[in-house]
Design an enzyme around this catalytic site. Structure first.
Site, PDB file in Angstrom:
ATOM      1  N   ARG A  62      29.573  51.693  38.823  1.00  0.00           N
ATOM      2  CA  ARG A  62      30.607  52.592  39.404  1.00  0.00           C
ATOM      3  C   ARG A  62      30.306  54.051  39.419  1.00  0.00           C
ATOM      4  O   ARG A  62      29.168  54.157  39.580  1.00  0.00           O
ATOM      5  CB  ARG A  62      31.902  52.326  38.542  1.00  0.00           C
ATOM      6  CG  ARG A  62      32.469  50.734  38.644  1.00  0.00           C
ATOM      7  CD  ARG A  62      33.796  50.582  38.113  1.00  0.00           C
ATOM      8  NE  ARG A  62      34.764  51.310  38.701  1.00  0.00           N
ATOM      9  CZ  ARG A  62      36.152  51.482  38.308  1.00  0.00           C
ATOM     10  NH1 ARG A  62      36.324  51.149  36.836  1.00  0.00           N
ATOM     11  NH2 ARG A  62      36.969  52.284  38.757  1.00  0.00           N
ATOM     12  N   ARG A  66      46.847  47.108  39.942  1.00  0.00           N
ATOM     13  CA  ARG A  66      45.933  48.405  40.092  1.00  0.00           C
ATOM     14  C   ARG A  66      44.663  47.728  40.722  1.00  0.00           C
ATOM     15  O   ARG A  66      43.975  46.950  39.931  1.00  0.00           O
ATOM     16  CB  ARG A  66      46.062  49.029  38.790  1.00  0.00           C
ATOM     17  CG  ARG A  66      44.788  50.295  38.799  1.00  0.00           C
ATOM     18  CD  ARG A  66      44.617  50.777  37.521  1.00  0.00           C
ATOM     19  NE  ARG A  66      43.614  51.823  37.466  1.00  0.00           N
ATOM     20  CZ  ARG A  66      42.721  51.956  36.640  1.00  0.00           C
ATOM     21  NH1 ARG A  66      42.855  51.416  35.488  1.00  0.00           N
ATOM     22  NH2 ARG A  66      41.879  53.081  36.878  1.00  0.00           N
ATOM     23  N   HIS A  74      35.462  47.118  28.471  1.00  0.00           N
ATOM     24  CA  HIS A  74      35.764  47.720  29.742  1.00  0.00           C
ATOM     25  C   HIS A  74      35.655  46.590  30.455  1.00  0.00           C
ATOM     26  O   HIS A  74      34.922  45.514  30.453  1.00  0.00           O
ATOM     27  CB  HIS A  74      34.660  48.623  30.505  1.00  0.00           C
ATOM     28  CG  HIS A  74      34.790  49.793  29.499  1.00  0.00           C
ATOM     29  ND1 HIS A  74      35.707  50.887  29.521  1.00  0.00           N
ATOM     30  CD2 HIS A  74      33.753  50.144  28.622  1.00  0.00           C
ATOM     31  CE1 HIS A  74      35.380  51.870  28.708  1.00  0.00           C
ATOM     32  NE2 HIS A  74      34.351  51.424  28.196  1.00  0.00           N
ATOM     33  N   ALA A  93      39.956  55.730  31.152  1.00  0.00           N
ATOM     34  CA  ALA A  93      39.270  57.045  31.480  1.00  0.00           C
ATOM     35  C   ALA A  93      38.901  57.759  30.505  1.00  0.00           C
ATOM     36  O   ALA A  93      37.995  58.745  30.345  1.00  0.00           O
ATOM     37  CB  ALA A  93      40.141  57.800  32.521  1.00  0.00           C
ATOM     38  N   PRO A 146      44.956  54.537  29.417  1.00  0.00           N
ATOM     39  CA  PRO A 146      45.661  54.930  30.535  1.00  0.00           C
ATOM     40  C   PRO A 146      45.528  53.992  31.857  1.00  0.00           C
ATOM     41  O   PRO A 146      44.278  53.305  31.686  1.00  0.00           O
ATOM     42  CB  PRO A 146      45.211  56.525  30.756  1.00  0.00           C
ATOM     43  CG  PRO A 146      44.045  56.395  30.208  1.00  0.00           C
ATOM     44  CD  PRO A 146      44.100  55.689  28.990  1.00  0.00           C
ATOM     45  N   ASN A 147      46.418  53.768  32.351  1.00  0.00           N
ATOM     46  CA  ASN A 147      46.544  52.876  33.775  1.00  0.00           C
ATOM     47  C   ASN A 147      46.578  51.484  33.401  1.00  0.00           C
ATOM     48  O   ASN A 147      46.455  50.686  34.414  1.00  0.00           O
ATOM     49  CB  ASN A 147      45.733  53.383  34.725  1.00  0.00           C
ATOM     50  CG  ASN A 147      46.109  54.978  35.038  1.00  0.00           C
ATOM     51  OD1 ASN A 147      47.066  55.383  35.341  1.00  0.00           O
ATOM     52  ND2 ASN A 147      44.901  55.884  35.027  1.00  0.00           N
ATOM     53  N   GLU A 160      34.206  48.774  21.882  1.00  0.00           N
ATOM     54  CA  GLU A 160      34.626  49.373  23.063  1.00  0.00           C
ATOM     55  C   GLU A 160      34.574  48.158  24.155  1.00  0.00           C
ATOM     56  O   GLU A 160      33.307  47.565  24.104  1.00  0.00           O
ATOM     57  CB  GLU A 160      33.433  50.616  23.427  1.00  0.00           C
ATOM     58  CG  GLU A 160      33.984  51.156  24.760  1.00  0.00           C
ATOM     59  CD  GLU A 160      32.881  52.262  25.014  1.00  0.00           C
ATOM     60  OE1 GLU A 160      32.868  52.543  26.260  1.00  0.00           O
ATOM     61  OE2 GLU A 160      32.192  52.762  24.025  1.00  0.00           O
ATOM     62  N   ASN A 177      40.022  49.568  24.859  1.00  0.00           N
ATOM     63  CA  ASN A 177      39.810  50.019  26.124  1.00  0.00           C
ATOM     64  C   ASN A 177      40.300  51.071  26.248  1.00  0.00           C
ATOM     65  O   ASN A 177      41.634  51.351  26.650  1.00  0.00           O
ATOM     66  CB  ASN A 177      40.297  48.683  26.957  1.00  0.00           C
ATOM     67  CG  ASN A 177      39.850  49.110  28.529  1.00  0.00           C
ATOM     68  OD1 ASN A 177      39.512  50.208  28.860  1.00  0.00           O
ATOM     69  ND2 ASN A 177      39.605  48.242  29.485  1.00  0.00           N
ATOM     70  N   TYR A 190      39.873  45.213  39.020  1.00  0.00           N
ATOM     71  CA  TYR A 190      40.422  44.683  37.701  1.00  0.00           C
ATOM     72  C   TYR A 190      41.015  43.336  37.746  1.00  0.00           C
ATOM     73  O   TYR A 190      41.634  42.889  36.779  1.00  0.00           O
ATOM     74  CB  TYR A 190      41.524  45.856  37.326  1.00  0.00           C
ATOM     75  CG  TYR A 190      40.925  47.253  37.130  1.00  0.00           C
ATOM     76  CD1 TYR A 190      40.088  47.429  36.113  1.00  0.00           C
ATOM     77  CD2 TYR A 190      41.233  48.274  38.041  1.00  0.00           C
ATOM     78  CE1 TYR A 190      39.386  48.734  35.833  1.00  0.00           C
ATOM     79  CE2 TYR A 190      40.472  49.563  37.951  1.00  0.00           C
ATOM     80  CZ  TYR A 190      39.972  49.774  36.807  1.00  0.00           C
ATOM     81  OH  TYR A 190      39.114  51.083  36.511  1.00  0.00           O
TER      82      TYR A 190
END
Length: 141
Positions: free
Chosen positions: A104, A17, A97, A74, A9-10, A95, A71, A22
């Site tokens: 964060r 964004r 990111h 969330a 998502p996103n 995985e 990735n 990012y």
């Protein structure tokens, strides 16, 4: 070698964004560069904002791909279903990111996916994907 990059998502909004976190590049632009850098590797790409679609894609490609770079956005911090899907397939999953999730918000410090993955790469911006490709290639997968 055929690797699937699966974004959650996103991540379709990369480039617009929160560029301070990012970056300002779209994923499509980065993917073209990554494909040019690895011409002998087939890099397929899928993005969805829907958890079920991500699970379906893992099931679809998880027995034929040489590796998956995931990735999950969330969903990394919330999805037992994605964890189970990763465990259910044959392809190794890394995985990824873009940001260093440990710098964060506290809720981002815990991944429900990491234990099911071959490894985790975070905090190197979009270059995290290249590092994942390198890790897959080094492992012979």
């Amino acid at each position: 070698m055929k690797y699937f990059i699966i974004n959650g998502p996103n991540l379709n909004l990369l480039g617009t964004r929160e560029p301070g976190i990012y970056g300002a590049r779209s994923f499509d632009d980065y993917l073209a560069e990554l494909r040019a850098q690895y011409p002998t590797v087939e890099l397929a790409y899928f993005q969805s904002n829907h958890e079920g679609a991500l699970i379906d894609k893992l099931h679809e490609v998880g027995f034929t791909a040489d590796g998956i770079i995931l990735n999950a956005g969330a969903y990394t911090h919330t999805s037992v279903a994605l964890h189970d899907a990763i465990r259910a397939i044959a392809a190794p999953v890394i995985e990824v990111h873009i940001s260093n999730v440990h710098q964060r918000e506290e809720f981002r410090h815990r991944s429900l996916l990491s234990a099911a993955c071959r490894g985790v790469i975070c905090g190197f911006g979009l270059d995290s994907y290249r590092l994942a490709v390198e890790a897959m290639l080094a492992s012979g997968k």
